[in-house]
Design a protein around this motif. Sequence first.
Motif, mmCIF file in Angstrom:
data_model
loop_
_atom_site.group_PDB
_atom_site.id
_atom_site.type_symbol
_atom_site.label_atom_id
_atom_site.label_comp_id
_atom_site.label_asym_id
_atom_site.label_seq_id
_atom_site.Cartn_x
_atom_site.Cartn_y
_atom_site.Cartn_z
ATOM 1 N N ASN A 194 0.863 -1.178 0.000
ATOM 2 C CA ASN A 194 0.000 0.000 0.000
ATOM 3 C C ASN A 194 0.898 1.226 0.000
ATOM 4 N N SER A 195 0.955 1.908 -1.130
ATOM 5 C CA SER A 195 1.858 3.056 -1.255
ATOM 6 C C SER A 195 1.270 4.332 -0.659
ATOM 7 N N GLY A 196 -0.022 4.316 -0.350
ATOM 8 C CA GLY A 196 -0.652 5.505 0.217
ATOM 9 C C GLY A 196 -0.231 5.743 1.655
ATOM 10 N N ALA A 197 -0.418 6.960 2.115
ATOM 11 C CA ALA A 197 -0.068 7.331 3.488
ATOM 12 C C ALA A 197 -1.322 7.460 4.334
ATOM 13 N N GLY A 198 -1.230 7.025 5.583
ATOM 14 C CA GLY A 198 -2.330 7.156 6.528
ATOM 15 C C GLY A 198 -1.799 7.586 7.874
ATOM 16 N N THR A 199 -2.662 8.131 8.711
ATOM 17 C CA THR A 199 -2.229 8.639 10.016
ATOM 18 C C THR A 199 -3.126 8.115 11.129
ATOM 19 N N THR A 200 -2.622 8.193 12.360
ATOM 20 C CA THR A 200 -3.444 7.885 13.528
ATOM 21 C C THR A 200 -2.874 8.578 14.760
ATOM 22 N N THR A 201 -3.760 8.933 15.661
ATOM 23 C CA THR A 201 -3.361 9.447 16.979
ATOM 24 C C THR A 201 -3.744 8.445 18.058
ATOM 25 N N SER A 202 -4.282 7.314 17.646
ATOM 26 C CA SER A 202 -4.736 6.302 18.601
ATOM 27 C C SER A 202 -3.545 5.603 19.254
ATOM 28 N N THR A 203 -3.670 5.333 20.551
ATOM 29 C CA THR A 203 -2.642 4.562 21.257
ATOM 30 C C THR A 203 -3.033 3.091 21.341
ATOM 31 N N ALA A 204 -4.186 2.746 20.762
ATOM 32 C CA ALA A 204 -4.588 1.351 20.583
ATOM 33 C C ALA A 204 -4.478 1.043 19.095
ATOM 34 N N TYR A 205 -4.120 -0.169 18.752
ATOM 35 C CA TYR A 205 -3.917 -0.518 17.351
ATOM 36 C C TYR A 205 -5.203 -0.402 16.538
ATOM 37 N N VAL A 206 -5.095 0.234 15.358
ATOM 38 C CA VAL A 206 -6.220 0.354 14.430
ATOM 39 C C VAL A 206 -5.801 -0.254 13.097
ATOM 40 N N GLU A 207 -6.770 -0.834 12.379
ATOM 41 C CA GLU A 207 -6.456 -1.516 11.129
ATOM 42 C C GLU A 207 -6.416 -0.580 9.922
ATOM 43 N N ALA A 208 -7.197 0.479 9.945
ATOM 44 C CA ALA A 208 -7.249 1.402 8.811
ATOM 45 C C ALA A 208 -6.886 2.801 9.295
ATOM 46 N N PRO A 209 -5.678 3.260 8.982
ATOM 47 C CA PRO A 209 -5.308 4.609 9.412
ATOM 48 C C PRO A 209 -6.122 5.660 8.675
ATOM 49 N N THR A 210 -6.272 6.807 9.279
ATOM 50 C CA THR A 210 -7.045 7.890 8.682
ATOM 51 C C THR A 210 -6.434 8.313 7.344
ATOM 52 N N GLY A 211 -7.299 8.431 6.336
ATOM 53 C CA GLY A 211 -6.832 8.862 5.027
ATOM 54 C C GLY A 211 -6.350 7.746 4.131
ATOM 55 N N SER A 212 -6.452 6.496 4.609
ATOM 56 C CA SER A 212 -6.001 5.381 3.785
ATOM 57 C C SER A 212 -6.846 4.153 4.088
ATOM 58 N N THR A 213 -6.534 3.051 3.437
ATOM 59 C CA THR A 213 -7.292 1.811 3.601
ATOM 60 C C THR A 213 -6.452 0.777 4.342
ATOM 61 N N ALA A 214 -7.120 -0.279 4.787
ATOM 62 C CA ALA A 214 -6.428 -1.365 5.472
ATOM 63 C C ALA A 214 -5.572 -2.149 4.479
ATOM 64 N N ILE A 223 3.284 -19.987 10.079
ATOM 65 C CA ILE A 223 3.604 -19.024 9.029
ATOM 66 C C ILE A 223 4.669 -18.055 9.528
ATOM 67 N N GLN A 224 5.299 -17.392 8.581
ATOM 68 C CA GLN A 224 6.236 -16.318 8.884
ATOM 69 C C GLN A 224 5.644 -15.033 8.334
ATOM 70 N N ILE A 225 5.540 -14.013 9.180
ATOM 71 C CA ILE A 225 5.006 -12.717 8.766
ATOM 72 C C ILE A 225 6.144 -11.705 8.691
ATOM 73 N N ALA A 226 6.229 -11.008 7.571
ATOM 74 C CA ALA A 226 7.167 -9.894 7.418
ATOM 75 C C ALA A 226 6.350 -8.647 7.103
ATOM 76 N N LEU A 227 6.660 -7.547 7.752
ATOM 77 C CA LEU A 227 5.886 -6.322 7.546
ATOM 78 C C LEU A 227 6.779 -5.105 7.722
ATOM 79 N N GLY A 228 6.298 -3.997 7.208
ATOM 80 C CA GLY A 228 7.059 -2.776 7.362
ATOM 81 C C GLY A 228 6.356 -1.574 6.763
ATOM 82 N N ALA A 229 6.932 -0.405 6.981
ATOM 83 C CA ALA A 229 6.388 0.853 6.460
ATOM 84 C C ALA A 229 7.419 1.949 6.647
ATOM 85 N N ARG A 230 7.173 3.088 6.002
ATOM 86 C CA ARG A 230 7.930 4.297 6.304
ATOM 87 C C ARG A 230 7.125 5.049 7.351
#
Length: 211
Positions: free
Chosen positions: A87-107, A120-127
């Motif tokens: 997902n190349s789009g950018a999203g934001t959050t101010t939540s201190t609890a985990y959310v699946e869809a950041p504001t301004g973007s999709t899950a 399984i092995q999960i690999a994940l990341g972001a800027r």
Amino acid sequence: MSLLTPLGGLPYPQPSDAANIPLHLQSLAEAVDGRTVLRFADQVSLDAKVPAPVAGMLAFLTTPKQYVYYNGAFWAALSPAPVLSGNSGAGTTTSTAYVEAPTGSTATSVSFVAPSSGTIQIALGARVSNSVASASGYVSAIVKKGTTVVLAAADARSALATGTGLLSASTQFQVSGLAVNTAHTVTLAYKSSATTSTATFANRFLTVTSV
């Protein structure tokens, strides 16, 4: 009495058999039927149609687009390949609890069938960046079977970055004990270290590999 081919065990008539072409063709068709790639909508449909599978049977399930084979004990995924999502789009959050869809973007999520190992092995990341220099942004993952959470997002299984500069962060971890040959989803989850700061996540990725 029909004879059988030496390798596939397919029936064919002898010269002394009654000349009943429809019956002989039916016997051959039924023998071949279980040796072809069967096609079903999902695992439930396969189990209903083939209540007594034989080791070596191969089927394709439209949902979740997966080949499975019967190993003599259960239907297992056939050479499961890694599944990934970006997902190349950018999203934001101010939540201190985990959310699946950041504001301004999709899950960002992937679907897969748990392998015979249940692991399984999960690999994940972001800027990742934050609006406050001392605050952090976290990206983790939630694993679900249907709507049931089997592994929640956690800081111990997260990639994080601190500060206002956009930094690349990634992590990977194993998940075991999944219900074998059952559809699951993995979804990225995000949070900020403080409600007074905004965490931003861009160029997100998620890869699930069967172990």
